[in-house]
Design a protein around this motif. Structure first.
Motif, PDB file in Angstrom:
ATOM      1  N   TRP A 103     -17.539  10.443  23.502  1.00 38.64           N
ATOM      2  CA  TRP A 103     -17.797  12.232  22.446  1.00 38.64           C
ATOM      3  C   TRP A 103     -18.149  12.040  21.503  1.00 38.64           C
ATOM      4  CZ3 TRP A 103     -18.256  14.485  27.114  1.00 38.64           C
ATOM      5  CH2 TRP A 103     -16.812  14.407  28.262  1.00 38.64           C
ATOM      6  N   ILE A 129     -12.318   9.708  30.376  1.00 39.09           N
ATOM      7  CA  ILE A 129     -12.555  10.494  31.095  1.00 39.09           C
ATOM      8  C   ILE A 129     -12.465  10.227  32.510  1.00 39.09           C
ATOM      9  CG2 ILE A 129     -15.309  10.194  30.516  1.00 39.09           C
ATOM     10  CD1 ILE A 129     -15.648   8.479  32.725  1.00 39.09           C
ATOM     11  N   LYS A 141     -15.620  19.584  26.079  1.00 34.60           N
ATOM     12  CA  LYS A 141     -16.466  18.891  26.445  1.00 34.60           C
ATOM     13  C   LYS A 141     -17.655  18.659  27.400  1.00 34.60           C
ATOM     14  CE  LYS A 141     -12.039  15.475  25.871  1.00 34.60           C
ATOM     15  NZ  LYS A 141     -11.321  15.014  26.675  1.00 34.60           N
ATOM     16  N   ARG A 142     -17.860  20.144  27.666  1.00 33.02           N
ATOM     17  CA  ARG A 142     -18.226  19.936  29.281  1.00 33.02           C
ATOM     18  C   ARG A 142     -19.507  20.700  28.315  1.00 33.02           C
ATOM     19  NH1 ARG A 142     -14.142  23.537  31.997  1.00 33.02           N
ATOM     20  NH2 ARG A 142     -14.686  25.602  30.253  1.00 33.02           N
ATOM     21  N   TRP A 145     -20.572  17.148  27.636  1.00 34.43           N
ATOM     22  CA  TRP A 145     -21.986  16.185  28.539  1.00 34.43           C
ATOM     23  C   TRP A 145     -22.985  16.877  28.811  1.00 34.43           C
ATOM     24  CZ3 TRP A 145     -20.541  12.538  30.879  1.00 34.43           C
ATOM     25  CH2 TRP A 145     -21.582  12.138  32.773  1.00 34.43           C
ATOM     26  N   GLN A 149     -23.882  13.385  25.661  1.00 33.19           N
ATOM     27  CA  GLN A 149     -23.050  12.770  26.505  1.00 33.19           C
ATOM     28  C   GLN A 149     -23.267  11.759  28.004  1.00 33.19           C
ATOM     29  OE1 GLN A 149     -20.540  10.343  24.670  1.00 33.19           O
ATOM     30  NE2 GLN A 149     -20.809   8.721  27.089  1.00 33.19           N
ATOM     31  N   LYS A 150     -23.544  12.584  28.776  1.00 31.54           N
ATOM     32  CA  LYS A 150     -23.861  12.698  29.998  1.00 31.54           C
ATOM     33  C   LYS A 150     -26.479  11.176  29.993  1.00 31.54           C
ATOM     34  CE  LYS A 150     -26.624  16.048  31.856  1.00 31.54           C
ATOM     35  NZ  LYS A 150     -27.414  17.261  32.335  1.00 31.54           N
TER      36      LYS A 150
END
Length: 389
Positions: A103, A129, A141-142, A145, A149-150
Protein backbone atom coordinates in the motif's frame (compact mmCIF):
# COMPACT_ATOMS: atom_id res chain seq x y z
CA UNK A 1 28.37 -17.65 -6.77
CA UNK A 2 28.12 -13.94 -5.97
CA UNK A 3 24.66 -12.58 -5.23
CA UNK A 4 23.62 -8.94 -4.80
CA UNK A 5 20.18 -8.09 -3.39
CA UNK A 6 18.60 -4.70 -2.73
CA UNK A 7 15.96 -4.63 0.01
CA UNK A 8 13.39 -1.82 -0.06
CA UNK A 9 11.46 -0.75 3.04
CA UNK A 10 9.59 2.53 3.53
CA UNK A 11 10.88 3.05 7.06
CA UNK A 12 12.76 1.32 9.87
CA UNK A 13 11.61 3.77 12.53
CA UNK A 14 11.50 2.14 15.96
CA UNK A 15 7.88 3.19 16.47
CA UNK A 16 6.70 1.57 13.23
CA UNK A 17 6.40 -1.97 14.57
CA UNK A 18 8.05 -5.34 14.07
CA UNK A 19 8.95 -4.91 10.40
CA UNK A 20 11.37 -2.15 11.40
CA UNK A 21 13.31 -4.79 13.32
CA UNK A 22 12.80 -7.90 11.23
CA UNK A 23 13.92 -6.49 7.87
CA UNK A 24 17.27 -5.14 9.16
CA UNK A 25 17.77 -8.45 10.99
CA UNK A 26 17.08 -10.40 7.78
CA UNK A 27 19.60 -8.18 5.98
CA UNK A 28 22.21 -9.02 8.63
CA UNK A 29 21.45 -12.75 8.36
CA UNK A 30 21.84 -12.64 4.56
CA UNK A 31 25.09 -10.73 4.98
CA UNK A 32 26.38 -13.60 7.14
CA UNK A 33 25.41 -15.96 4.30
CA UNK A 34 27.77 -14.07 2.00
CA UNK A 35 25.10 -12.11 0.12
CA UNK A 36 25.98 -8.55 -0.90
CA UNK A 37 23.03 -6.77 0.77
CA UNK A 38 21.82 -3.21 0.25
CA UNK A 39 18.92 -1.59 2.14
CA UNK A 40 17.11 1.44 0.70
CA UNK A 41 14.87 3.08 3.31
CA UNK A 42 13.47 6.37 4.53
CA UNK A 43 14.86 8.25 7.51
CA UNK A 44 13.21 11.22 9.27
CA UNK A 45 15.29 14.35 9.68
CA UNK A 46 15.88 15.17 13.37
CA UNK A 47 13.98 12.15 14.71
CA UNK A 48 12.73 12.01 18.29
CA UNK A 49 14.15 9.13 20.40
CA UNK A 50 11.24 6.79 19.61
CA UNK A 51 11.55 7.59 15.86
CA UNK A 52 15.20 6.65 15.52
CA UNK A 53 15.65 4.19 12.63
CA UNK A 54 16.84 0.66 13.33
CA UNK A 55 19.60 0.01 10.81
CA UNK A 56 21.44 -3.24 10.08
CA UNK A 57 25.03 -3.79 11.15
CA UNK A 58 27.83 -5.84 9.62
CA UNK A 59 28.64 -5.29 5.95
CA UNK A 60 25.10 -4.32 4.90
CA UNK A 61 25.09 -1.17 2.75
CA UNK A 62 22.40 1.28 3.89
CA UNK A 63 21.06 3.99 1.58
CA UNK A 64 18.75 6.44 3.39
CA UNK A 65 16.29 8.93 1.92
CA UNK A 66 15.96 11.78 4.39
CA UNK A 67 12.39 12.93 5.02
CA UNK A 68 12.59 16.63 5.86
CA UNK A 69 8.99 17.79 5.52
CA UNK A 70 5.65 16.57 6.88
CA UNK A 71 4.51 15.77 3.33
CA UNK A 72 7.63 13.69 2.72
CA UNK A 73 7.05 11.75 5.94
CA UNK A 74 3.40 11.15 5.03
CA UNK A 75 4.06 10.05 1.43
CA UNK A 76 7.40 8.36 2.20
CA UNK A 77 9.27 10.61 -0.30
CA UNK A 78 8.27 8.77 -3.52
CA UNK A 79 10.44 10.96 -5.77
CA UNK A 80 13.41 10.67 -3.43
CA UNK A 81 12.89 6.92 -3.17
CA UNK A 82 12.83 6.53 -6.96
CA UNK A 83 15.97 8.59 -7.49
CA UNK A 84 17.93 6.86 -4.75
CA UNK A 85 16.80 3.35 -5.66
CA UNK A 86 17.53 3.88 -9.36
CA UNK A 87 20.94 5.29 -8.49
CA UNK A 88 21.78 2.27 -6.33
CA UNK A 89 20.55 -0.14 -9.01
CA UNK A 90 22.75 1.48 -11.65
CA UNK A 91 25.73 1.39 -9.28
CA UNK A 92 25.57 -2.18 -7.92
CA UNK A 93 23.67 -4.04 -10.71
CA UNK A 94 21.67 -6.26 -8.33
CA UNK A 95 20.43 -9.75 -9.12
CA UNK A 96 17.17 -9.23 -7.16
CA UNK A 97 15.11 -6.40 -5.68
CA UNK A 98 13.28 -7.51 -2.52
CA UNK A 99 10.40 -5.20 -1.54
CA UNK A 100 8.68 -5.22 1.87
CA UNK A 101 5.16 -4.09 2.73
CA UNK A 102 1.98 -3.14 0.88
CA UNK A 103 0.00 0.00 0.00
CA UNK A 104 2.97 2.41 0.13
CA UNK A 105 4.65 4.60 -2.51
CA UNK A 106 7.89 2.71 -1.85
CA UNK A 107 6.21 -0.48 -3.13
CA UNK A 108 5.25 1.23 -6.38
CA UNK A 109 8.79 2.60 -6.69
CA UNK A 110 10.38 -0.83 -6.18
CA UNK A 111 8.13 -2.33 -8.88
CA UNK A 112 8.83 0.51 -11.33
CA UNK A 113 12.58 0.27 -10.90
CA UNK A 114 12.59 -3.54 -11.09
CA UNK A 115 10.56 -3.40 -14.30
CA UNK A 116 12.71 -0.67 -15.85
CA UNK A 117 15.92 -2.53 -15.04
CA UNK A 118 14.54 -6.03 -15.85
CA UNK A 119 15.40 -7.29 -12.38
CA UNK A 120 13.33 -10.03 -10.64
CA UNK A 121 11.11 -8.62 -7.90
CA UNK A 122 10.51 -10.45 -4.61
CA UNK A 123 7.59 -9.14 -2.56
CA UNK A 124 6.93 -9.64 1.16
CA UNK A 125 3.39 -8.55 2.22
CA UNK A 126 4.36 -8.46 5.93
CA UNK A 127 0.88 -9.34 7.20
CA UNK A 128 -0.85 -6.51 5.36
CA UNK A 129 -3.21 -8.71 3.30
CA UNK A 130 -4.86 -10.73 6.07
CA UNK A 131 -8.65 -10.68 6.26
CA UNK A 132 -8.56 -8.30 9.25
CA UNK A 133 -6.02 -5.98 7.62
CA UNK A 134 -8.02 -5.76 4.40
CA UNK A 135 -11.18 -4.92 6.37
CA UNK A 136 -9.42 -2.08 8.22
CA UNK A 137 -9.83 1.11 6.12
CA UNK A 138 -11.30 -1.20 3.47
CA UNK A 139 -12.57 1.51 1.09
CA UNK A 140 -9.14 3.10 0.75
CA UNK A 141 -7.52 -0.30 0.24
CA UNK A 142 -10.00 -1.33 -2.45
CA UNK A 143 -9.14 1.83 -4.38
CA UNK A 144 -5.40 1.28 -3.84
CA UNK A 145 -5.71 -2.36 -4.92
CA UNK A 146 -7.27 -1.56 -8.27
CA UNK A 147 -5.18 1.57 -8.80
CA UNK A 148 -1.72 0.10 -8.24
CA UNK A 149 -1.22 -2.66 -5.66
CA UNK A 150 -2.51 -5.57 -7.74
CA UNK A 151 -0.17 -4.50 -10.57
CA UNK A 152 2.78 -4.41 -8.12
CA UNK A 153 1.93 -7.91 -6.88
CA UNK A 154 1.45 -9.31 -10.37
CA UNK A 155 4.95 -8.19 -11.27
CA UNK A 156 6.51 -10.20 -8.42
CA UNK A 157 8.51 -13.23 -9.55
CA UNK A 158 8.42 -14.66 -6.03
CA UNK A 159 6.53 -13.93 -2.83
CA UNK A 160 8.09 -14.25 0.60
CA UNK A 161 5.59 -15.20 3.35
CA UNK A 162 6.51 -15.23 7.02
CA UNK A 163 3.79 -17.78 7.90
CA UNK A 164 1.89 -20.54 6.01
CA UNK A 165 -1.40 -18.64 6.47
CA UNK A 166 0.00 -15.83 4.33
CA UNK A 167 0.22 -18.25 1.40
CA UNK A 168 -3.56 -18.70 1.66
CA UNK A 169 -4.00 -14.90 1.79
CA UNK A 170 -2.07 -14.57 -1.47
CA UNK A 171 -4.01 -17.33 -3.19
CA UNK A 172 -7.31 -15.71 -2.17
CA UNK A 173 -6.18 -12.66 -4.16
CA UNK A 174 -5.70 -14.93 -7.22
CA UNK A 175 -1.93 -14.58 -7.08
CA UNK A 176 -0.34 -17.75 -8.43
CA UNK A 177 3.40 -17.05 -8.25
CA UNK A 178 5.71 -19.23 -6.15
CA UNK A 179 5.82 -18.45 -2.43
CA UNK A 180 8.76 -19.02 -0.11
CA UNK A 181 7.72 -19.45 3.53
CA UNK A 182 10.54 -18.08 5.67
CA UNK A 183 9.48 -16.98 9.17
CA UNK A 184 11.12 -14.13 10.99
CA UNK A 185 13.96 -15.11 13.24
CA UNK A 186 14.53 -13.85 16.74
CA UNK A 187 17.47 -12.47 18.62
CA UNK A 188 18.47 -15.05 21.22
CA UNK A 189 19.70 -13.17 24.30
CA UNK A 190 22.73 -14.84 25.83
CA UNK A 191 22.32 -13.41 29.31
CA UNK A 192 19.02 -11.94 30.43
CA UNK A 193 18.69 -9.32 33.16
CA UNK A 194 17.97 -10.79 36.57
CA UNK A 195 14.32 -11.31 37.39
CA UNK A 196 13.24 -8.97 40.18
CA UNK A 197 12.42 -10.58 43.51
CA UNK A 198 8.83 -9.49 43.98
CA UNK A 199 5.75 -11.34 45.13
CA UNK A 200 3.39 -9.68 42.67
CA UNK A 201 3.22 -11.38 39.28
CA UNK A 202 3.22 -9.43 36.03
CA UNK A 203 1.54 -10.00 32.67
CA UNK A 204 3.15 -8.07 29.82
CA UNK A 205 2.01 -6.74 26.45
CA UNK A 206 4.84 -5.18 24.43
CA UNK A 207 4.00 -3.83 20.97
CA UNK A 208 2.28 -0.88 19.30
CA UNK A 209 -0.93 0.31 20.92
CA UNK A 210 -3.01 -0.12 17.77
CA UNK A 211 -6.55 -1.44 17.17
CA UNK A 212 -5.08 -4.42 15.32
CA UNK A 213 -3.53 -5.63 18.57
CA UNK A 214 -6.87 -6.45 20.22
CA UNK A 215 -6.21 -4.63 23.48
CA UNK A 216 -9.88 -3.75 24.14
CA UNK A 217 -10.55 -7.51 24.20
CA UNK A 218 -7.70 -8.01 26.64
CA UNK A 219 -8.94 -5.30 28.99
CA UNK A 220 -12.45 -6.77 28.89
CA UNK A 221 -11.05 -10.23 29.67
CA UNK A 222 -8.84 -8.86 32.44
CA UNK A 223 -11.85 -7.12 34.00
CA UNK A 224 -13.77 -10.40 33.81
CA UNK A 225 -11.04 -12.40 35.55
CA UNK A 226 -9.76 -9.69 37.96
CA UNK A 227 -6.83 -11.81 39.18
CA UNK A 228 -5.42 -11.23 42.66
CA UNK A 229 -1.69 -10.55 42.89
CA UNK A 230 -1.26 -9.75 39.20
CA UNK A 231 -0.53 -6.53 37.29
CA UNK A 232 -1.05 -6.10 33.55
CA UNK A 233 1.54 -3.83 31.93
CA UNK A 234 1.01 -2.41 28.44
CA UNK A 235 4.29 -1.27 26.88
CA UNK A 236 4.67 0.43 23.52
CA UNK A 237 4.03 3.56 21.45
CA UNK A 238 0.47 4.75 20.93
CA UNK A 239 -0.87 5.13 17.39
CA UNK A 240 -3.62 7.61 16.53
CA UNK A 241 -4.60 8.22 20.14
CA UNK A 242 -5.37 4.57 20.92
CA UNK A 243 -3.71 4.75 24.34
CA UNK A 244 -6.19 7.36 25.58
CA UNK A 245 -9.05 5.14 24.39
CA UNK A 246 -7.60 2.20 26.32
CA UNK A 247 -7.02 4.29 29.44
CA UNK A 248 -10.67 5.37 29.36
CA UNK A 249 -11.75 1.75 28.97
CA UNK A 250 -9.55 0.66 31.90
CA UNK A 251 -11.07 3.37 34.08
CA UNK A 252 -14.58 2.36 33.03
CA UNK A 253 -13.83 -1.25 34.02
CA UNK A 254 -12.32 -0.16 37.35
CA UNK A 255 -8.83 -1.40 36.41
CA UNK A 256 -6.79 1.71 37.21
CA UNK A 257 -4.92 -0.07 40.00
CA UNK A 258 -4.10 -3.25 38.09
CA UNK A 259 -3.27 -2.01 34.57
CA UNK A 260 -0.15 0.07 33.84
CA UNK A 261 0.62 2.03 30.67
CA UNK A 262 4.40 2.37 30.33
CA UNK A 263 5.02 3.89 26.88
CA UNK A 264 7.73 2.81 24.40
CA UNK A 265 11.08 1.30 25.43
CA UNK A 266 14.42 0.89 23.68
CA UNK A 267 16.02 -2.46 22.86
CA UNK A 268 17.92 -2.73 26.15
CA UNK A 269 14.92 -1.90 28.32
CA UNK A 270 12.79 -4.28 26.25
CA UNK A 271 14.68 -7.29 27.59
CA UNK A 272 14.34 -5.97 31.12
CA UNK A 273 10.56 -5.91 30.60
CA UNK A 274 10.60 -9.53 29.41
CA UNK A 275 12.76 -10.53 32.38
CA UNK A 276 10.23 -8.96 34.76
CA UNK A 277 7.25 -10.76 33.21
CA UNK A 278 5.61 -14.00 34.32
CA UNK A 279 3.32 -14.14 31.28
CA UNK A 280 3.36 -12.45 27.88
CA UNK A 281 0.08 -11.62 26.09
CA UNK A 282 -0.47 -10.66 22.44
CA UNK A 283 -4.25 -10.57 21.82
CA UNK A 284 -4.00 -9.52 18.15
CA UNK A 285 -6.74 -9.84 15.59
CA UNK A 286 -4.08 -10.44 12.95
CA UNK A 287 -0.28 -10.94 12.74
CA UNK A 288 1.85 -12.25 9.91
CA UNK A 289 4.38 -13.50 12.48
CA UNK A 290 4.40 -11.65 15.79
CA UNK A 291 8.08 -11.09 16.52
CA UNK A 292 7.32 -10.19 20.14
CA UNK A 293 5.96 -13.71 20.70
CA UNK A 294 9.29 -15.16 19.60
CA UNK A 295 11.18 -12.65 21.77
CA UNK A 296 9.12 -13.50 24.83
CA UNK A 297 9.73 -17.21 24.29
CA UNK A 298 13.45 -16.53 23.83
CA UNK A 299 13.36 -14.80 27.21
CA UNK A 300 11.76 -17.88 28.77
CA UNK A 301 8.32 -16.31 29.26
CA UNK A 302 5.15 -18.35 28.50
CA UNK A 303 2.88 -16.73 25.92
CA UNK A 304 -0.86 -16.31 25.51
CA UNK A 305 -1.84 -15.23 22.01
CA UNK A 306 -4.63 -15.72 19.48
CA UNK A 307 -5.29 -17.78 16.39
CA UNK A 308 -4.94 -14.49 14.50
CA UNK A 309 -1.21 -15.18 14.83
CA UNK A 310 0.67 -18.18 13.35
CA UNK A 311 1.70 -19.53 16.75
CA UNK A 312 0.05 -22.94 16.92
CA UNK A 313 3.40 -24.33 18.22
CA UNK A 314 2.50 -22.79 21.58
CA UNK A 315 0.01 -25.62 21.95
CA UNK A 316 1.92 -28.42 20.25
CA UNK A 317 5.11 -27.66 22.21
CA UNK A 318 3.21 -26.88 25.46
CA UNK A 319 4.75 -23.45 25.94
CA UNK A 320 1.65 -21.27 26.01
CA UNK A 321 -1.97 -20.71 24.99
CA UNK A 322 -3.33 -20.19 21.44
CA UNK A 323 -6.99 -19.16 21.49
CA UNK A 324 -9.61 -17.45 19.36
CA UNK A 325 -9.37 -13.62 19.16
CA UNK A 326 -12.43 -13.18 21.36
CA UNK A 327 -12.65 -11.73 24.85
CA UNK A 328 -14.34 -14.86 26.28
CA UNK A 329 -11.65 -17.16 24.89
CA UNK A 330 -8.90 -14.86 26.17
CA UNK A 331 -10.55 -14.71 29.60
CA UNK A 332 -10.74 -18.50 29.76
CA UNK A 333 -7.03 -18.83 28.91
CA UNK A 334 -6.19 -16.12 31.43
CA UNK A 335 -7.97 -18.04 34.20
CA UNK A 336 -5.86 -21.05 33.36
CA UNK A 337 -2.54 -19.22 33.06
CA UNK A 338 -2.97 -16.90 36.04
CA UNK A 339 -3.87 -19.77 38.37
CA UNK A 340 -0.44 -21.36 37.91
CA UNK A 341 2.36 -20.83 40.38
CA UNK A 342 5.61 -19.13 39.34
CA UNK A 343 7.62 -22.35 39.12
CA UNK A 344 5.10 -23.90 36.72
CA UNK A 345 5.06 -20.78 34.56
CA UNK A 346 8.86 -20.79 34.38
CA UNK A 347 8.90 -24.45 33.37
CA UNK A 348 6.49 -23.61 30.52
CA UNK A 349 8.76 -20.70 29.59
CA UNK A 350 11.81 -22.97 29.39
CA UNK A 351 10.02 -25.11 26.82
CA UNK A 352 9.35 -21.96 24.82
CA UNK A 353 13.00 -20.97 24.83
CA UNK A 354 13.97 -24.42 23.54
CA UNK A 355 11.44 -24.02 20.71
CA UNK A 356 13.00 -20.72 19.61
CA UNK A 357 16.57 -21.99 19.91
CA UNK A 358 15.83 -24.98 17.66
CA UNK A 359 13.50 -23.36 15.11
CA UNK A 360 13.67 -19.56 14.86
CA UNK A 361 17.27 -18.39 14.71
CA UNK A 362 18.08 -15.60 12.25
CA UNK A 363 21.01 -17.61 10.89
CA UNK A 364 18.64 -20.38 9.80
CA UNK A 365 16.20 -17.86 8.27
CA UNK A 366 19.00 -16.16 6.33
CA UNK A 367 20.03 -19.52 4.88
CA UNK A 368 16.45 -20.28 3.80
CA UNK A 369 16.01 -16.87 2.16
CA UNK A 370 19.30 -17.29 0.30
CA UNK A 371 18.11 -20.68 -0.96
CA UNK A 372 14.95 -19.04 -2.29
CA UNK A 373 16.98 -16.39 -4.13
CA UNK A 374 19.27 -19.01 -5.68
CA UNK A 375 16.28 -21.07 -6.87
CA UNK A 376 14.63 -17.97 -8.37
CA UNK A 377 17.81 -17.26 -10.35
CA UNK A 378 17.99 -20.93 -11.47
CA UNK A 379 21.17 -21.49 -9.49
CA UNK A 380 19.84 -24.26 -7.27
CA UNK A 381 17.11 -26.86 -6.75
CA UNK A 382 13.71 -25.95 -5.29
CA UNK A 383 13.80 -25.88 -1.47
CA UNK A 384 10.96 -27.50 0.49
CA UNK A 385 9.85 -24.11 1.81
CA UNK A 386 8.83 -22.89 -1.66
CA UNK A 387 5.27 -23.60 -2.75
CA UNK A 388 4.41 -23.55 -6.45
CA UNK A 389 0.93 -23.88 -7.96
Amino acid sequence: MDLTVIHVLASTRADHGGTSRSVPALCEALDEEGVDVHLVTGRPANPSPDQEPILPEGNVHVHCIEERTCLQRTLRSPVGFYRRLWSVVREVQPDIIHDHGVWLPSNITAAWVARRASIPLVSTPRGMITKWSLSHQSKKKRVAWHLYQKHVFRQAALFHATAPAEVDNLRMLDLTQPVSVVPNGVEIPGLLPDRPSVNEKRALFLSRLHPKKGLPMLLEAWADVRPDGWTLELVGPSEKGHRSELESQATEFGLDGSVLFSGPVDNTDKWQKYASADLFILPSHSENFGIVVAEALAAGVPVLTTTGTPWEPLETEECGWWVAPESNAIASALRNALSLDRDTLRAIGKRGRRLVETTYTWRAMGKRMNEAYQWLLERGSKPDHIEVT
